[in-house]
Design an enzyme around this catalytic site. Structure first.
Site, PDB file in Angstrom:
ATOM      1  CD  GLU A  71      -4.808 -46.551  52.775  1.00 36.33           C
ATOM      2  OE1 GLU A  71      -5.905 -45.833  52.374  1.00 36.33           O
ATOM      3  OE2 GLU A  71      -4.150 -45.812  53.346  1.00 36.33           O
ATOM      4  CD  GLU A 123      -8.218 -40.686  55.953  1.00 37.38           C
ATOM      5  OE1 GLU A 123      -7.881 -41.620  56.612  1.00 37.38           O
ATOM      6  OE2 GLU A 123      -8.193 -40.643  54.866  1.00 37.38           O
TER       7      GLU A 123
HETATM    8  N1  BES Z   1      -6.705 -41.097  52.574  1.00 36.27           N
HETATM    9  C1  BES Z   1      -5.281 -41.399  52.895  1.00 36.27           C
HETATM   10  C2  BES Z   1      -4.125 -40.703  52.190  1.00 36.27           C
HETATM   11  C3  BES Z   1      -3.856 -39.340  52.198  1.00 36.27           C
HETATM   12  C4  BES Z   1      -3.361 -38.600  53.199  1.00 36.27           C
HETATM   13  C5  BES Z   1      -4.230 -38.359  50.952  1.00 36.27           C
HETATM   14  C6  BES Z   1      -3.509 -37.234  53.158  1.00 36.27           C
HETATM   15  C7  BES Z   1      -4.270 -37.201  50.937  1.00 36.27           C
HETATM   16  C8  BES Z   1      -3.733 -36.603  52.101  1.00 36.27           C
HETATM   17  C9  BES Z   1      -5.095 -42.581  53.367  1.00 36.27           C
HETATM   18  O1  BES Z   1      -6.182 -43.478  53.812  1.00 36.27           O
HETATM   19  C10 BES Z   1      -4.326 -42.689  54.557  1.00 36.27           C
HETATM   20  O2  BES Z   1      -4.789 -42.236  55.808  1.00 36.27           O
HETATM   21  N2  BES Z   1      -2.958 -43.080  54.688  1.00 36.27           N
HETATM   22  C11 BES Z   1      -1.956 -43.021  55.816  1.00 36.27           C
HETATM   23  C12 BES Z   1      -1.734 -44.473  56.320  1.00 36.27           C
HETATM   24  C13 BES Z   1      -2.760 -44.783  57.189  1.00 36.27           C
HETATM   25  C14 BES Z   1      -2.249 -46.385  57.761  1.00 36.27           C
HETATM   26  C15 BES Z   1      -2.860 -43.967  58.470  1.00 36.27           C
HETATM   27  C16 BES Z   1      -0.852 -42.198  55.255  1.00 36.27           C
HETATM   28  O3  BES Z   1      -0.805 -41.878  54.046  1.00 36.27           O
HETATM   29  O4  BES Z   1      -0.198 -41.950  56.124  1.00 36.27           O
HETATM   30 ZN    ZN Z   2      -7.176 -43.223  55.581  1.00 33.01          ZN
END
Ligand code: BES
Ligand code: ZN
Length: 933
Positions: free
Chosen positions: A385, A407
């Site tokens: 993050e 991502e």
């Molecule tokens: N931006 C994402 C969160 C997100 C995911 C928002 C799907 C809306 C829809 C965040 O940066 C993220 O990728 N979070 C991951 C954890 C990460 C360590 C891979 C998650 O939520 O699993």
């Molecule tokens: Zn992310």
């Protein structure tokens, strides 16, 4: 379009302003592929069929299109929101708000489209908004306004035209429901000291900001936000920026205002709507200042902060910020960094700029009850993050079709940041398990898709949601890692893509990368040491599958191959270029730096197997894991014999490292799922028991008979594998051990002497071996847990029972948010489905309640894909395949939302397994029988 920094357009500006060269590389990379994409667009669109996303209904009216027109661009918003944390007279939780947006007219138009969803807008003189011209400009009168529910617009038709270059002010007042739906502005509930607490929080990504206030809700529509929150005195309000004033009993035109506080936040940087956040809670925090004076705070429930559960996150945030400042060569862009742990949160975490939100398990660590795996999760999520604070937030994709850059990049660098914070943990090696191998699993299906999608392919909220998938995250990370490996990390960081000093490449970086980004899948590289020949082929799990999706590169890649010969590292070679010398043992994809699988001639496989058995340490740890994973998958694709793959597990007798064991376990688990309902099971158990016994004994010895844990971080993971595999295969002494630990706890709760690392395994085994008494005890402990990580261990262990009525009751609980939080419902069903007794129950349950789940989670939610994957994971018979197809047909009308791809994948995987089993079940049985004798 606004004047923010977009990856695809404002390259020069971004480069100048940021001097963030790492970003420039990626930006340049994306510019390059965008250029190539448009060059090939004509060719592409004729040849490409798009089986996954249905084309949206076409209409010529702008309000029927999901994308905003390019006529207006927002500059700044003034938003005031007032969430009510008590029910109103109708028994509802609501919020009220007022919002104004200053926008510039870019092109002459008599139409304003602004996103607004589930908001009840106040009507002024018959219209849902007020419009004024700025700087002496007169705004045209509003003709009519209405809501276009499908595309989620407030549509405002004007009597006359807006003038290009002029600025206008659009004002709205509204109320919305503060629901418990985990989307937009919503509420979360938890118990503290027997009292129910309510907090108001947000989740805007990807398309929910429009549910909190009317806004131009596209990532490219950046603006500055001035946010004000009204809240009860005694509660704290947080948002992206620092507060600049706090006034008690403010004078409001919003209603009665006794005992209220108004918190005004400073203007944000120019940013996308999906990164907005606000929170009203009575949480407390711990804080620190980093070297440059940035205020770092960790927020959570009072009890969690008192118990010091935030300390670990606070300690690692500073080195991680420091690492990324160096990595990006850019200071942290904001003056403060808040991170908050929320009891109800749909994803793992969300990179809101300056106010990152987490599930409790992703931020809070309690050394007395959390396992080292929980700690690792925290350092990687925080790192991920915080990486977005620059890449994603400062520099942003213009539209969601390019999400993989955002991502994928964060998923790649999260390991670098985590490695910096925890240098002894060997974090970088673990990418092969969590990115490369998981990406391979879906990218070897014909239903896969390229990393990059065309802008027109991604429109609706469900389609956007579906972009948050394994391809974007894990393939994105693996492909970027490969790029950094052949460019070297410093060149990746410091130079733009067309200049690669000191690195000789046979093709330009964009020629190379286009093949990985614009076509789906990956190659299996075959090395024939008899002839020296090196060749490649598109790797497909189902060898006879028809690939509908055409590729302009004919499914050929430029493959950077690092390799070793007889234990000696060789110069990198590039497919389609060279051949290797003959008749030596070779190992390719050294350190698993490339996104491809490797096959060899039989002679070389034999040489590798005997090397593994005689001295496996000559082969790097990650390659040992990859040999296993490649062999099993080549066998599943019928490229090599299954017995050859099984033989790669024989050396495990001597293996003590985590990564190869984890890779083996995953592949063997797949076998368990295929065979645990057949006669192969007994023989397989006997073989595995033999293989794991030395590991179990080794850890028993070094841990003084399981009273301590090993000091090495990944050794602690291996210890868990040893215990769980030994118990599941029935190694003497294992089950007795776990049962006795659990019993002690049951006799004397809450004193729990079981080491946190081993709890998941111990709980699961004890509940599986027990009945209602054990289950009910586990359930009680679950309800009492004040540490989220402990609650998860119990929640997953409760799915281990073999008693059908307990499992069915547990399934029912997932529909009751008082028992299982909504955020945890689908994963709980998934745990139940991984249990052999629970699987058919879970599948029936999901089929019966599909409509309900769909309504509960809306059509945008991330979670459907996981649900479908989990309940169909075991499918391998023609009957199960026909059930799947029936399910697809029966629910065609309701649809599958963000689970559409997952359903496609499930059908394809089941089909492949059925075919594979036809020819392979017998040899597998024979092999296990002969090896376990
Ligand atoms: N931006 C994402 C969160 C997100 C995911 C928002 C799907 C809306 C829809 C965040 O940066 C993220 O990728 N979070 C991951 C954890 C990460 C360590 C891979 C998650 O939520 O699993
Ligand atoms: Zn992310």
């Amino acid at each position: 379009m606004g004047k923010g920094y977009y990856i695809s357009k404002h390259l020069a500006t971004a480069a100048m302003v940021l001097a963030a060269i790492a970003l420039v590389t990626i930006i340049a990379l994306s510019v390059v592929y965008n250029r190539e994409k448009s060059k090939n667009a004509a060719k592409f669109s004729k040849a490409t069929t798009l089986p996954v996303f249905p084309t949206p209904k076409t209409s010529n009216e702008p309000w029927d299109k999901y994308r905003l027109p390019d006529t207006l661009s927002p500059q700044y918003y003034n938003v005031t929101l007032w969430p009510r944390l008590v029910k109103n007279a109708n028994g509802m939780y609501i919020f009220t708000g007022i919002s104004g947006v200053m926008f510039t007219c870019e092109k002459k138009t008599d139409l304003i489209l602004i996103h607004s969803n589930k908001l009840n807008l106040t009507v002024f003189k018959g219209h849902h908004a007020k419009l004024t011209g700025l700087s002496g400009v007169t705004a045209p009168a509003i003709k009519t306004t209405w809501f276009q529910s499908e595309t989620q617009y407030l549509v405002i038709q004007l009597e006359g035209k807006l003038k290009p270059g002029k600025d206008y002010w659009l004002y709205t007042e509204f109320t919305g429901e503060l629901a418990d739906d985990l989307e937009g502005f919503y509420r979360s509930e938890y118990m503290e000291n027997g009292e129910k607490k309510i907090i108001a929080i947000t989740q805007m990504q990807a398309t929910y900001a429009r549910k909190a206030f009317p806004c131009f809700d596209e990532p490219g529509m950046k603006a500055v936000f001035h946010i004000t929150l009204i809240h009860d005195r005694g509660t704290t309000a947080l948002s992206n920026s620092q507060e600049i004033s706090k006034t008690n009993n403010p004078s409001l035109n919003l209603g009665p205002h006794n005992c209220l506080t108004e918190t005004i936040f400073g203007p944000t940087k120019r940013m996308s709507t999906y990164l907005i956040a606000f929170v009203v809670s009575d949480f407390t925090y711990i804080d620190a200042k980093d070297k440059k004076g940035v205020l770092v705070r960790i927020w959570a429930r009072k009890k969690a902060i008192e118990d010091r559960q935030g300390d670990y996150a606070l300690n690692i945030t500073q080195p991680i910020l420091e690492f990324f400042e160096k990595y990006y060569n850019t200071s942290y862009p904001l003056s403060k960094s808040d991170q908050i742990a929320l009891p109800d949160f749909n994803s793992g975490a969300m990179e809101n700029w300056g106010l990152v939100a987490y599930r409790e398990t992703a931020l809070l660590y309690d050394p007395r009850t959390s396992a080292n795996g929980n700690k690792q999760r925290i350092v990687t999520v925080v790192s991920h993050e915080l990486a977005h604070m620059w890449f994603g937030n400062l520099v942003t994709v213009k539209w969601w079709n390019d999400l993989w850059l955002n991502e994928g990049f964060a998923s790649y660098v999260e390991y670098l940041g985590a490695d910096y914070a925890e240098p002894t943990w060997n974090m970088k090696d673990q990418t092969i398990l969590y990115d490369l191998q998981s990406a391979f699993a879906v990218d070897s299906l014909t239903s896969s898709h390229p990393l990059s999608r065309k802008e027109e392919e991604v429109n609706t909220p469900s389609e956007i949601s579906e972009m948050f998938n394994t391809i974007s995250y894990s393939k994105g990370a693996a492909v970027l890692k490969m790029l950094s490996e052949f460019l070297t990390e410093s060149v990746l960081r410091i130079h733009a893509v067309d200049q690669t000093p000191g690195i000789k490449l046979p093709y330009s970086v964009h020629e190379i990368m286009n093949r990985w980004i614009l076509q789906m899948g990956f190659p299996v590289v075959t090395i024939d040491t008899r002839t020296g020949n090196v060749s490649q082929k598109h790797f497909l799990l189902e060898p006879e599958a028809v690939v509908d999706r055409k590729s302009e590169f004919n499914y050929e890649w430029f493959v950077p191959i690092k390799w070793m010969k007889k234990g000696q590292v060789q110069d990198q070679l590039w497919l389609l270029q060279k051949s290797v010398s003959k008749n030596e043992w070779v190992l390719a994809n050294l350190h698993v730096s490339g996104y491809f699988r490797v096959n060899y001639d039989l002679g070389n496989w034999e040489r590798l197997l005997s090397q593994l058995e005689s001295n496996h340490q000559v082969i790097p740890v990650v390659n040992r894991a990859q040999i296993l994973d490649d062999a099993f998958n080549l066998a599943r694709a019928s490229i090599i014999n299954i017995t050859l793959a099984l033989r790669t597990t024989k050396y495990l007798l001597h293996e003590r490292e985590y990564i190869p064991w984890e890779a083996a376990l995953r592949n063997l688990n797949y076998f368990f799922q295929l065979f645990d309902r057949s006669e192969v099971y007994g023989a397989m158990q006997a073989y595995l028991k033999k293989q794991v016994k030395p590991l179990f004994e080794y850890f028993g010895t070094i841990s003084s008979n399981w009273t301590t844990v090993p000091s090495g971080h990944t050794d602690q993971f291996t210890q868990i594998i040893a215990l769980s595999l030994a118990c599941s295969t029935g190694v003497e002494g294992c089950r007795e051990l776990t049962r006795s630990w659990f019993k002690k706890w049951m006799q004397n709760p809450p004193n729990n002497a079981i080491h946190p690392n081993l709890r998941s395994t111990v709980y699961c085994n004890a509940i599986a071996a027990g009945g209602a008494e054990e289950w009910n005890f586990g359930w009680q402990m679950f309800q009492k847990a004040t540490v989220a990580a402990e609650a998860v261990k119990l929640r997953s262990a409760l799915a281990c029972t073999k008693v059908p009525w307990l499992l069915n009751r547990y399934l029912e609980y997932t529909m009751n948010p008082e028992k299982i939080r909504k955020q945890d419902a689908t994963s709980t069903i998934g745990y139940i489905a991984s249990n052999i007794i629970g699987q058919p129950l879970a599948w029936d349950f999901v089929r019966a309640n599909w409509d309900y789940f769909f309504k509960l989670y809306g059509t945008g939610s991330f979670i459907f894909s996981g649900l479908i994957r989990d309940v169909t994971y075991r499918f391998c018979t023609p009957f199960e395949l026909s059930q799947l197809k029936r399910f697809q047909k029966d629910n065609a009308e309701t649809g599958f939302g963000s689970g559409t791809q997952a359903l496609q994948q499930a059908i394809e995987k089941t089909t492949a397994k059925i075919k594979w089993l036809e020819g392979n079940k017998e040899p597998v049985l024979q092999w296990f029988l002969s090896e376990s004798a």
